[in-house]
Design a protein around this motif. Structure first.
Motif, PDB file in Angstrom:
ATOM      1  N   ARG A 205     -16.854  -3.739  36.283  1.00 22.45           N
ATOM      2  CA  ARG A 205     -16.546  -4.040  37.686  1.00 22.45           C
ATOM      3  C   ARG A 205     -16.980  -2.896  38.597  1.00 22.45           C
ATOM      4  NH1 ARG A 205     -10.328  -5.552  37.648  1.00 22.45           N
ATOM      5  NH2 ARG A 205     -10.685  -5.454  39.908  1.00 22.45           N
ATOM      6  N   LEU A 206     -16.833  -1.644  38.096  1.00 21.55           N
ATOM      7  CA  LEU A 206     -17.264  -0.495  38.888  1.00 21.55           C
ATOM      8  C   LEU A 206     -18.765  -0.543  39.147  1.00 21.55           C
ATOM      9  CD1 LEU A 206     -16.918   2.348  40.135  1.00 21.55           C
ATOM     10  CD2 LEU A 206     -17.197   3.274  37.817  1.00 21.55           C
ATOM     11  N   ILE A 207     -19.542  -0.813  38.120  1.00 19.99           N
ATOM     12  CA  ILE A 207     -20.999  -0.870  38.277  1.00 19.99           C
ATOM     13  C   ILE A 207     -21.389  -2.015  39.207  1.00 19.99           C
ATOM     14  CG2 ILE A 207     -23.150  -1.348  37.031  1.00 19.99           C
ATOM     15  CD1 ILE A 207     -21.979   0.211  34.671  1.00 19.99           C
ATOM     16  N   GLU A 208     -20.682  -3.139  39.086  1.00 18.51           N
ATOM     17  CA  GLU A 208     -20.964  -4.270  39.966  1.00 18.51           C
ATOM     18  C   GLU A 208     -20.613  -3.925  41.408  1.00 18.51           C
ATOM     19  OE1 GLU A 208     -19.722  -9.011  40.431  1.00 18.51           O
ATOM     20  OE2 GLU A 208     -18.994  -7.796  38.749  1.00 18.51           O
ATOM     21  N   ALA A 209     -19.500  -3.204  41.609  1.00 16.63           N
ATOM     22  CA  ALA A 209     -19.100  -2.834  42.960  1.00 16.63           C
ATOM     23  C   ALA A 209     -20.069  -1.843  43.582  1.00 16.63           C
ATOM     24  CB  ALA A 209     -17.681  -2.247  42.939  1.00 16.63           C
ATOM     25  N   LYS A 210     -20.564  -0.930  42.781  1.00 17.95           N
ATOM     26  CA  LYS A 210     -21.517   0.063  43.300  1.00 17.95           C
ATOM     27  C   LYS A 210     -22.893  -0.533  43.534  1.00 17.95           C
ATOM     28  CE  LYS A 210     -19.735   4.511  41.639  1.00 17.95           C
ATOM     29  NZ  LYS A 210     -20.075   5.729  40.857  1.00 17.95           N
ATOM     30  N   GLY A 211     -23.266  -1.513  42.736  1.00 16.77           N
ATOM     31  CA  GLY A 211     -24.583  -2.115  42.894  1.00 16.77           C
ATOM     32  C   GLY A 211     -25.692  -1.119  42.624  1.00 16.77           C
ATOM     33  N   ALA A 212     -26.609  -0.984  43.581  1.00 16.45           N
ATOM     34  CA  ALA A 212     -27.749  -0.073  43.412  1.00 16.45           C
ATOM     35  C   ALA A 212     -27.325   1.385  43.403  1.00 16.45           C
ATOM     36  CB  ALA A 212     -28.766  -0.307  44.520  1.00 16.45           C
ATOM     37  N   ASP A 213     -26.099   1.672  43.843  1.00 15.90           N
ATOM     38  CA  ASP A 213     -25.625   3.055  43.865  1.00 15.90           C
ATOM     39  C   ASP A 213     -25.024   3.496  42.535  1.00 15.90           C
ATOM     40  OD1 ASP A 213     -26.362   3.350  46.525  1.00 15.90           O
ATOM     41  OD2 ASP A 213     -24.436   2.579  47.268  1.00 15.90           O
ATOM     42  N   ALA A 214     -24.943   2.602  41.562  1.00 19.04           N
ATOM     43  CA  ALA A 214     -24.411   2.975  40.250  1.00 19.04           C
ATOM     44  C   ALA A 214     -25.311   4.032  39.626  1.00 19.04           C
ATOM     45  CB  ALA A 214     -24.328   1.748  39.342  1.00 19.04           C
ATOM     46  N   THR A 215     -24.699   5.062  39.069  1.00 16.08           N
ATOM     47  CA  THR A 215     -25.450   6.195  38.540  1.00 16.08           C
ATOM     48  C   THR A 215     -25.772   6.006  37.058  1.00 16.08           C
ATOM     49  OG1 THR A 215     -23.450   7.395  37.890  1.00 16.08           O
ATOM     50  CG2 THR A 215     -24.246   7.700  40.155  1.00 16.08           C
ATOM     51  N   ALA A 216     -26.642   6.901  36.569  1.00 12.94           N
ATOM     52  CA  ALA A 216     -26.955   6.887  35.141  1.00 12.94           C
ATOM     53  C   ALA A 216     -25.707   7.137  34.309  1.00 12.94           C
ATOM     54  CB  ALA A 216     -28.020   7.948  34.843  1.00 12.94           C
ATOM     55  N   ALA A 217     -24.834   8.035  34.786  1.00 10.30           N
ATOM     56  CA  ALA A 217     -23.595   8.312  34.060  1.00 10.30           C
ATOM     57  C   ALA A 217     -22.704   7.082  33.991  1.00 10.30           C
ATOM     58  CB  ALA A 217     -22.856   9.477  34.714  1.00 10.30           C
ATOM     59  N   ASP A 218     -22.700   6.259  35.052  1.00 12.58           N
ATOM     60  CA  ASP A 218     -21.905   5.026  35.040  1.00 12.58           C
ATOM     61  C   ASP A 218     -22.384   4.091  33.933  1.00 12.58           C
ATOM     62  OD1 ASP A 218     -20.381   5.826  37.230  1.00 12.58           O
ATOM     63  OD2 ASP A 218     -21.778   4.948  38.681  1.00 12.58           O
ATOM     64  N   HIS A 219     -23.685   3.882  33.846  1.00  8.70           N
ATOM     65  CA  HIS A 219     -24.234   2.988  32.826  1.00  8.70           C
ATOM     66  C   HIS A 219     -24.062   3.582  31.425  1.00  8.70           C
ATOM     67  CE1 HIS A 219     -25.981   0.066  35.577  1.00  8.70           C
ATOM     68  NE2 HIS A 219     -26.483   1.043  36.306  1.00  8.70           N
ATOM     69  N   ALA A 220     -24.211   4.890  31.302  1.00  3.95           N
ATOM     70  CA  ALA A 220     -24.042   5.527  29.994  1.00  3.95           C
ATOM     71  C   ALA A 220     -22.598   5.401  29.511  1.00  3.95           C
ATOM     72  CB  ALA A 220     -24.449   6.998  30.066  1.00  3.95           C
ATOM     73  N   PHE A 221     -21.640   5.536  30.426  1.00  2.00           N
ATOM     74  CA  PHE A 221     -20.234   5.395  30.039  1.00  2.00           C
ATOM     75  C   PHE A 221     -19.929   3.963  29.625  1.00  2.00           C
ATOM     76  CE2 PHE A 221     -15.588   5.205  31.322  1.00  2.00           C
ATOM     77  CZ  PHE A 221     -15.147   5.838  30.167  1.00  2.00           C
ATOM     78  N   LEU A 222     -20.522   2.993  30.311  1.00  2.00           N
ATOM     79  CA  LEU A 222     -20.339   1.597  29.908  1.00  2.00           C
ATOM     80  C   LEU A 222     -20.892   1.385  28.494  1.00  2.00           C
ATOM     81  CD1 LEU A 222     -19.582  -1.340  30.442  1.00  2.00           C
ATOM     82  CD2 LEU A 222     -21.831  -1.642  31.537  1.00  2.00           C
ATOM     83  N   ALA A 223     -22.079   1.939  28.223  1.00  2.00           N
ATOM     84  CA  ALA A 223     -22.649   1.811  26.887  1.00  2.00           C
ATOM     85  C   ALA A 223     -21.741   2.458  25.847  1.00  2.00           C
ATOM     86  CB  ALA A 223     -24.038   2.452  26.851  1.00  2.00           C
ATOM     87  N   ASP A 224     -21.195   3.616  26.182  1.00  2.00           N
ATOM     88  CA  ASP A 224     -20.265   4.301  25.279  1.00  2.00           C
ATOM     89  C   ASP A 224     -19.070   3.410  24.949  1.00  2.00           C
ATOM     90  OD1 ASP A 224     -18.548   5.996  23.963  1.00  2.00           O
ATOM     91  OD2 ASP A 224     -18.662   7.605  25.413  1.00  2.00           O
ATOM     92  N   LEU A 225     -18.492   2.784  25.968  1.00  2.00           N
ATOM     93  CA  LEU A 225     -17.338   1.922  25.749  1.00  2.00           C
ATOM     94  C   LEU A 225     -17.699   0.697  24.906  1.00  2.00           C
ATOM     95  CD1 LEU A 225     -15.832   2.040  29.350  1.00  2.00           C
ATOM     96  CD2 LEU A 225     -14.895   3.147  27.306  1.00  2.00           C
ATOM     97  N   LEU A 226     -18.855   0.109  25.189  1.00  2.00           N
ATOM     98  CA  LEU A 226     -19.288  -1.066  24.420  1.00  2.00           C
ATOM     99  C   LEU A 226     -19.507  -0.713  22.951  1.00  2.00           C
ATOM    100  CD1 LEU A 226     -21.839  -2.584  26.975  1.00  2.00           C
ATOM    101  CD2 LEU A 226     -19.611  -3.550  26.343  1.00  2.00           C
ATOM    102  N   ILE A 227     -20.136   0.423  22.704  1.00  2.00           N
ATOM    103  CA  ILE A 227     -20.397   0.844  21.323  1.00  2.00           C
ATOM    104  C   ILE A 227     -19.090   1.173  20.602  1.00  2.00           C
ATOM    105  CG2 ILE A 227     -21.498   2.635  19.924  1.00  2.00           C
ATOM    106  CD1 ILE A 227     -23.649   2.780  22.177  1.00  2.00           C
TER     107      ILE A 227
END
Length: 416
Positions: A205-227
């Motif tokens: 939801r955070l990445i969706e709320a930020k949209g284009a402003d989502a950072t690399a750290a945001d996506h990396a943390f999501l990947a960490d949680l998924l893994i």
């Protein structure tokens, strides 16, 4: 089966060459005693020549003839009793040759059983690359990976004040579902409590709320949680999050580490090794990903056929944040000077804790420094996150409570 047949043939051929040499021995037309007789006859003729030249006396010549004649008789006796040729004993040679054939062949096959990989199929490079491509195409989805590899969540029981803050945070996020700051805090704290599913939802939801402003750290943390939710398996969704993180920041360390894990899982140890080797060289000492990286990189190098030795492990970076003495000294400065000094130290400490984590002493320094700056809401949020991080560690929690009181938080948790 074909491999074993070929290996047995090669082992027998090698031992056969040794056996042939043993059976052949030093075969010749005449035994060694026959050569001795020829030498002694030449010596007798030389005695007569030396006597005629006056080199030796008659007495010396007679003594030499006697000695050489005795040797001729001994050699003749040996010649009569020995074999007709100069070869080695045939029976003993055959027994030794047969024993060597058995030992060499059995030793080669037994050695392969211990050190090799019996039953392993041939793995030509083209076939391995094709298998890796197939593994990439057949990656499980997140739901499939969690069903197959995931483990049940085991949330930790937080302290009472932290649980109260989490209830308030969840309610606030429900009221303001697009509040990026609230979603970020919720995702981090849910993860620290072991609520991985809730953390994944909040981070998405955070990445969706930020949209284009989502950072690399945001996506990396999501990947960490998924893994983490999939028990270490890099699903299609986790890979996509890693790729997005690296497209925004090719140097993002967590994404680089997990990309190496992905390569390792799709049977590309060469790519995993290259990714991890560069990350290890670029990482500061004590970074959170260093320990798991060092535990896996040697095996990846071995499977890739690369000789590699781990470099010595450097001591962790212990660059301090603002200490109690720093904060006390700031009281003698003007407001502007004090804020500038503390903000610089706070920014550095906050960045280090976000990237690498740290001991409870560093978290306590950060909370106290935020209190000096008057940012009690941020201090309370950091305090809540630290309580989740160090849940179950009474000494650490007491240290955090003291810092919260110094920061002016009521009861160690809420702003006055």
């Amino acid at each position: 089966m074909i491999f074993w047949v070929i290996a047995a043939i090669l082992a027998l051929a090698s031992s056969g060459l040794i056996a042939a040499a043993l059976l052949r021995g030093r075969a010749s037309a005449a035994p060694p005693a026959a050569y001795d007789l020829d030498v002694y006859r030449v010596q007798l003729r030389d005695v007569d020549k030396d006597l005629a030249r006056g080199i030796i006396t008659k007495g010396e010549a007679e003594r030499l003839r006697t000695e050489v004649s005795r040797r001729i008789l001994a050699a003749d006796t040996q010649l009569r009793q020995g074999p007709a040729d100069g070869g080695q004993p045939r029976v003993a040679g055959r027994i030794l040759a047969a024993a060597l054939c058995v030992l060499v062949t059995a030793g080669a096959l037994a050695g392969y059983m211990l050190l090799g990989s019996p039953g392993y199929e041939d793995q030509p490079r083209a076939a391995r690359l094709a298998a890796s491509d197939a593994a990439r195409a057949d990656r499980l989805s997140q739901s499939e990976a969690q069903a197959q590899f995931g483990v049940p969540e085991a949330p930790t029981e937080p302290p009472e004040d932290f649980a109260r803050l989490m209830t308030q945070l969840r309610a606030a996020v429900e009221k303001r579902p697009d509040d990026a700051r609230g979603l970020a805090l919720l995702a981090r704290n849910e993860a620290s409590l072991g609520n991985t599913g809730a953390a994944v939802e909040a981070q998405g939801r955070l990445i969706e709320a930020k949209g284009a402003d989502a950072t690399a750290a945001d996506h990396a943390f999501l990947a960490d949680l998924l893994i983490t939710a999939a028990g270490g398996y890099v699903s299609r969704e986790a890979e996509a999050a890693l790729r997005r993180a690296l497209s925004l920041d090719p140097g993002q360390p967590e994404a680089r580490y997990y990309l190496g894990v992905y390569y390792d899982q799709v049977d590309r140890p060469d790519a995993a090794f290259r990714t991890w080797e560069r990350l290890l060289a670029d990482s500061p000492p004590g970074a959170a990903w260093i320990a798991p990286l060092r535990a896996q990189i040697v095996a990846a190098a071995g499977r890739a056929g690369i000789r590699y030795s781990l470099p010595p492990e450097a001591a962790p970076d212990t660059a301090p944040g603002p200490s109690a003495a720093d904060i006390d000294a700031a009281g003698d400065m003007s407001d502007a000077e004090r804020d500038q000094m503390i903000r610089g130290m706070v920014d550095g400490l906050m960045g280090r804790l976000a990237q690498q984590g740290g001991p409870p002493e560093d978290w306590a320094r950060l909370i106290a420094a935020l209190g000096v700056l008057g940012e009690t809401e941020r201090a309370a949020a950091i305090h809540a996150e630290a309580q989740g991080t160090f849940a179950g560690q009474p000494e650490a929690l007491k240290l955090l409570e003291d810092a919260a009181r110094r920061a002016g938080l009521d009861g160690g948790g809420a702003a006055q």
